[in-house]
Design a protein around this motif. Sequence first.
Motif, mmCIF file in Angstrom:
data_model
loop_
_atom_site.group_PDB
_atom_site.id
_atom_site.type_symbol
_atom_site.label_atom_id
_atom_site.label_comp_id
_atom_site.label_asym_id
_atom_site.label_seq_id
_atom_site.Cartn_x
_atom_site.Cartn_y
_atom_site.Cartn_z
ATOM 1 N N MET A 163 6.068 -3.587 3.978
ATOM 2 C CA MET A 163 6.461 -4.405 2.858
ATOM 3 C C MET A 163 7.162 -5.664 3.336
ATOM 4 O O MET A 163 7.818 -5.664 4.363
ATOM 5 C CB MET A 163 7.421 -3.632 1.965
ATOM 6 N N GLU B 118 9.814 -8.814 -1.152
ATOM 7 C CA GLU B 118 9.460 -7.755 -2.098
ATOM 8 C C GLU B 118 10.554 -6.695 -2.147
ATOM 9 O O GLU B 118 10.868 -6.168 -3.212
ATOM 10 C CB GLU B 118 8.137 -7.113 -1.695
ATOM 11 N N ASN C 134 13.590 -7.655 -4.255
ATOM 12 C CA ASN C 134 13.377 -7.640 -5.702
ATOM 13 C C ASN C 134 13.443 -6.235 -6.294
ATOM 14 O O ASN C 134 13.484 -6.085 -7.507
ATOM 15 C CB ASN C 134 12.032 -8.285 -6.048
#
Length: 62
Positions: free
Chosen positions: A1, A5, A8
């Motif tokens: 990831m 990301e 968030n």
Amino acid sequence: MNVKELRNQDVSTLNETLIKLLKKHFELRMQHKSAQLDDASKLGKTKRSIAQVKTIIRQKQV
């Protein structure tokens, strides 16, 4: 990831991600010890991902 990301996501989702990464790291360590792991760099990558997730969790708690 991606780190963006991860930033968030909320803390509960990050904790789930952390658990998955820890399990994956354990499996990779066992494969490495039994000489079944082809790419040893996966260990370092998962270790780095674990550190990133832990850092983001800590930043959100403060």
